[in-house]
Design a protein around this motif. Structure first.
Motif, PDB file in Angstrom:
ATOM      1  N   ALA A  71       0.845  -1.204   0.000  1.00  0.00           N
ATOM      2  CA  ALA A  71       0.000   0.000   0.000  1.00  0.00           C
ATOM      3  C   ALA A  71       0.878   1.251   0.000  1.00  0.00           C
ATOM      4  O   ALA A  71       0.610   2.204  -0.735  1.00  0.00           O
ATOM      5  CB  ALA A  71      -0.932  -0.001   1.208  1.00  0.00           C
ATOM      6  N   SER A  72       1.931   1.220   0.806  1.00  0.00           N
ATOM      7  CA  SER A  72       2.849   2.362   0.885  1.00  0.00           C
ATOM      8  C   SER A  72       3.536   2.613  -0.447  1.00  0.00           C
ATOM      9  O   SER A  72       3.679   3.763  -0.879  1.00  0.00           O
ATOM     10  CB  SER A  72       3.898   2.130   1.976  1.00  0.00           C
ATOM     11  N   GLU A  73       3.960   1.539  -1.112  1.00  0.00           N
ATOM     12  CA  GLU A  73       4.620   1.681  -2.413  1.00  0.00           C
ATOM     13  C   GLU A  73       3.669   2.282  -3.443  1.00  0.00           C
ATOM     14  O   GLU A  73       4.092   3.048  -4.311  1.00  0.00           O
ATOM     15  CB  GLU A  73       5.134   0.327  -2.902  1.00  0.00           C
ATOM     16  N   ALA A  74       2.390   1.943  -3.347  1.00  0.00           N
ATOM     17  CA  ALA A  74       1.403   2.470  -4.291  1.00  0.00           C
ATOM     18  C   ALA A  74       1.054   3.927  -3.994  1.00  0.00           C
ATOM     19  O   ALA A  74       0.671   4.673  -4.900  1.00  0.00           O
ATOM     20  CB  ALA A  74       0.134   1.617  -4.261  1.00  0.00           C
ATOM     21  N   PHE A  75       1.214   4.346  -2.737  1.00  0.00           N
ATOM     22  CA  PHE A  75       0.724   5.660  -2.309  1.00  0.00           C
ATOM     23  C   PHE A  75       1.812   6.722  -2.167  1.00  0.00           C
ATOM     24  O   PHE A  75       1.592   7.889  -2.468  1.00  0.00           O
ATOM     25  CB  PHE A  75      -0.027   5.506  -0.987  1.00  0.00           C
ATOM     26  N   TYR A  76       2.975   6.322  -1.688  1.00  0.00           N
ATOM     27  CA  TYR A  76       4.048   7.283  -1.416  1.00  0.00           C
ATOM     28  C   TYR A  76       5.132   7.214  -2.483  1.00  0.00           C
ATOM     29  O   TYR A  76       5.343   6.170  -3.100  1.00  0.00           O
ATOM     30  CB  TYR A  76       4.678   7.012  -0.049  1.00  0.00           C
ATOM     31  N   ASP A  77       5.849   8.331  -2.665  1.00  0.00           N
ATOM     32  CA  ASP A  77       6.983   8.317  -3.582  1.00  0.00           C
ATOM     33  C   ASP A  77       8.226   7.837  -2.829  1.00  0.00           C
ATOM     34  O   ASP A  77       8.149   7.480  -1.645  1.00  0.00           O
ATOM     35  CB  ASP A  77       7.186   9.685  -4.235  1.00  0.00           C
ATOM     36  N   GLU A  78       9.367   7.849  -3.516  1.00  0.00           N
ATOM     37  CA  GLU A  78      10.592   7.317  -2.908  1.00  0.00           C
ATOM     38  C   GLU A  78      11.072   8.145  -1.718  1.00  0.00           C
ATOM     39  O   GLU A  78      11.853   7.666  -0.901  1.00  0.00           O
ATOM     40  CB  GLU A  78      11.710   7.178  -3.953  1.00  0.00           C
ATOM     41  N   ASP A  79      10.584   9.366  -1.582  1.00  0.00           N
ATOM     42  CA  ASP A  79      10.962  10.217  -0.447  1.00  0.00           C
ATOM     43  C   ASP A  79       9.978  10.101   0.716  1.00  0.00           C
ATOM     44  O   ASP A  79      10.099  10.813   1.713  1.00  0.00           O
ATOM     45  CB  ASP A  79      11.055  11.687  -0.887  1.00  0.00           C
ATOM     46  N   GLY A  80       8.982   9.222   0.573  1.00  0.00           N
ATOM     47  CA  GLY A  80       7.999   9.055   1.635  1.00  0.00           C
ATOM     48  C   GLY A  80       6.911  10.117   1.618  1.00  0.00           C
ATOM     49  O   GLY A  80       6.129  10.236   2.564  1.00  0.00           O
ATOM     50  N   GLU A  81       6.848  10.878   0.543  1.00  0.00           N
ATOM     51  CA  GLU A  81       5.806  11.887   0.388  1.00  0.00           C
ATOM     52  C   GLU A  81       4.651  11.273  -0.412  1.00  0.00           C
ATOM     53  O   GLU A  81       4.838  10.320  -1.155  1.00  0.00           O
ATOM     54  CB  GLU A  81       6.349  13.107  -0.361  1.00  0.00           C
ATOM     55  N   ILE A  82       3.476  11.861  -0.278  1.00  0.00           N
ATOM     56  CA  ILE A  82       2.336  11.381  -1.056  1.00  0.00           C
ATOM     57  C   ILE A  82       2.624  11.601  -2.536  1.00  0.00           C
ATOM     58  O   ILE A  82       2.966  12.706  -2.943  1.00  0.00           O
ATOM     59  CB  ILE A  82       1.043  12.107  -0.651  1.00  0.00           C
ATOM     60  N   ASN A  83       2.518  10.546  -3.290  1.00  0.00           N
ATOM     61  CA  ASN A  83       2.764  10.617  -4.718  1.00  0.00           C
ATOM     62  C   ASN A  83       1.533  11.232  -5.386  1.00  0.00           C
ATOM     63  O   ASN A  83       0.438  10.694  -5.273  1.00  0.00           O
ATOM     64  CB  ASN A  83       3.015   9.208  -5.262  1.00  0.00           C
ATOM     65  N   PRO A  84       1.698  12.372  -6.097  1.00  0.00           N
ATOM     66  CA  PRO A  84       0.536  12.992  -6.738  1.00  0.00           C
ATOM     67  C   PRO A  84      -0.097  12.086  -7.799  1.00  0.00           C
ATOM     68  O   PRO A  84      -1.255  12.265  -8.156  1.00  0.00           O
ATOM     69  CB  PRO A  84       1.096  14.275  -7.362  1.00  0.00           C
ATOM     70  N   GLU A  85       0.660  11.111  -8.269  1.00  0.00           N
ATOM     71  CA  GLU A  85       0.140  10.155  -9.248  1.00  0.00           C
ATOM     72  C   GLU A  85      -0.092   8.786  -8.601  1.00  0.00           C
ATOM     73  O   GLU A  85      -0.041   7.757  -9.266  1.00  0.00           O
ATOM     74  CB  GLU A  85       1.102  10.045 -10.428  1.00  0.00           C
ATOM     75  N   ALA A  86      -0.358   8.801  -7.304  1.00  0.00           N
ATOM     76  CA  ALA A  86      -0.538   7.549  -6.554  1.00  0.00           C
ATOM     77  C   ALA A  86      -1.667   6.716  -7.154  1.00  0.00           C
ATOM     78  O   ALA A  86      -2.664   7.256  -7.635  1.00  0.00           O
ATOM     79  CB  ALA A  86      -0.850   7.860  -5.096  1.00  0.00           C
ATOM     80  N   ASP A  87      -1.484   5.416  -7.105  1.00  0.00           N
ATOM     81  CA  ASP A  87      -2.512   4.479  -7.561  1.00  0.00           C
ATOM     82  C   ASP A  87      -3.438   4.212  -6.372  1.00  0.00           C
ATOM     83  O   ASP A  87      -3.165   3.338  -5.549  1.00  0.00           O
ATOM     84  CB  ASP A  87      -1.858   3.195  -8.068  1.00  0.00           C
ATOM     85  N   LEU A  88      -4.512   4.994  -6.279  1.00  0.00           N
ATOM     86  CA  LEU A  88      -5.403   4.889  -5.121  1.00  0.00           C
ATOM     87  C   LEU A  88      -6.141   3.560  -5.094  1.00  0.00           C
ATOM     88  O   LEU A  88      -6.393   3.013  -4.015  1.00  0.00           O
ATOM     89  CB  LEU A  88      -6.389   6.056  -5.092  1.00  0.00           C
ATOM     90  N   ASP A  89      -6.475   3.019  -6.259  1.00  0.00           N
ATOM     91  CA  ASP A  89      -7.144   1.712  -6.295  1.00  0.00           C
ATOM     92  C   ASP A  89      -6.236   0.636  -5.714  1.00  0.00           C
ATOM     93  O   ASP A  89      -6.674  -0.202  -4.926  1.00  0.00           O
ATOM     94  CB  ASP A  89      -7.555   1.332  -7.722  1.00  0.00           C
ATOM     95  N   ALA A  90      -4.958   0.669  -6.099  1.00  0.00           N
ATOM     96  CA  ALA A  90      -4.002  -0.317  -5.570  1.00  0.00           C
ATOM     97  C   ALA A  90      -3.789  -0.096  -4.079  1.00  0.00           C
ATOM     98  O   ALA A  90      -3.722  -1.054  -3.306  1.00  0.00           O
ATOM     99  CB  ALA A  90      -2.675  -0.234  -6.327  1.00  0.00           C
ATOM    100  N   THR A  91      -3.686   1.162  -3.675  1.00  0.00           N
ATOM    101  CA  THR A  91      -3.506   1.471  -2.251  1.00  0.00           C
ATOM    102  C   THR A  91      -4.661   0.885  -1.443  1.00  0.00           C
ATOM    103  O   THR A  91      -4.441   0.197  -0.440  1.00  0.00           O
ATOM    104  CB  THR A  91      -3.421   2.996  -2.034  1.00  0.00           C
ATOM    105  N   LEU A  92      -5.886   1.139  -1.889  1.00  0.00           N
ATOM    106  CA  LEU A  92      -7.058   0.625  -1.177  1.00  0.00           C
ATOM    107  C   LEU A  92      -7.119  -0.897  -1.211  1.00  0.00           C
ATOM    108  O   LEU A  92      -7.486  -1.523  -0.215  1.00  0.00           O
ATOM    109  CB  LEU A  92      -8.334   1.224  -1.747  1.00  0.00           C
ATOM    110  N   ALA A  93      -6.744  -1.495  -2.323  1.00  0.00           N
ATOM    111  CA  ALA A  93      -6.749  -2.961  -2.406  1.00  0.00           C
ATOM    112  C   ALA A  93      -5.791  -3.560  -1.384  1.00  0.00           C
ATOM    113  O   ALA A  93      -6.121  -4.543  -0.710  1.00  0.00           O
ATOM    114  CB  ALA A  93      -6.375  -3.414  -3.818  1.00  0.00           C
TER     115      ALA A  93
END
Length: 101
Positions: A71-93
Motif C-alpha cells: 500500500a505504501s509503495e502504491a501511495f508514497y513516492d521514494e521520499d515518503g511523500e504522497i505521490n501525486p500520481e498515486a494508484d489509489l485503487d491499488a492502495t485501497l486494495a
C-alpha cells in the motif's frame, strides 16, 4: 484473501472492524485524498501495535506488514511523500488485504 481461507461476506463488508470511518473507506471508498492519508496512518499505527503484541502470530504480522508495504509503495513516492500520481485503487486494495488478515 484472508489468511486461512477465502474472502467471505463478512470480510467484504469489514463488519468486524470497530472503527466506522475505516470500515466506510474500505467498503465505499474514500471521499478525498485526506481520507486515504488517514487510513494509511491508522493502518500504520495498527501495524506498529501488532509488532509490539506478542499475541500476534508471526505469519499474521508478516502478511499484514507485506500488505502495508505494498500500500505504501502504491501511495508514497521514494521520499515518503504522497505521490501525486498515486494508484489509489491499488492502495485501497492493499489496505483491504491488510484488514482482511
Amino acid at each position: 484473501w484472508v489468511e486461512g481461507g477465502p474472502i467471505t461476506e463478512d470480510t467484504a463488508t469489514f463488519d468486524y472492524l470497530t472503527n466506522k470511518k475505516l470500515r466506510r473507506i474500505l467498503v465505499s471508498g474514500p471521499k478525498n485524498l485526506d481520507e486515504v492519508v488517514w487510513a494509511m496512518d491508522f493502518t500504520d499505527d495498527a501495524l506498529r501495535a501488532d509488532y509490539d503484541d506478542e499475541g500476534i502470530d508471526s505469519r499474521t504480522f508478516d502478511a499484514r506488514n507485506n500488505a502495508f508495504n505494498q500500500a505504501s509503495e502504491a501511495f508514497y513516492d521514494e521520499d515518503g511523500e504522497i505521490n501525486p500520481e498515486a494508484d489509489l485503487d491499488a492502495t485501497l486494495a492493499h489496505l483491504k488485504q491488510f484488514w482482511s488478515v
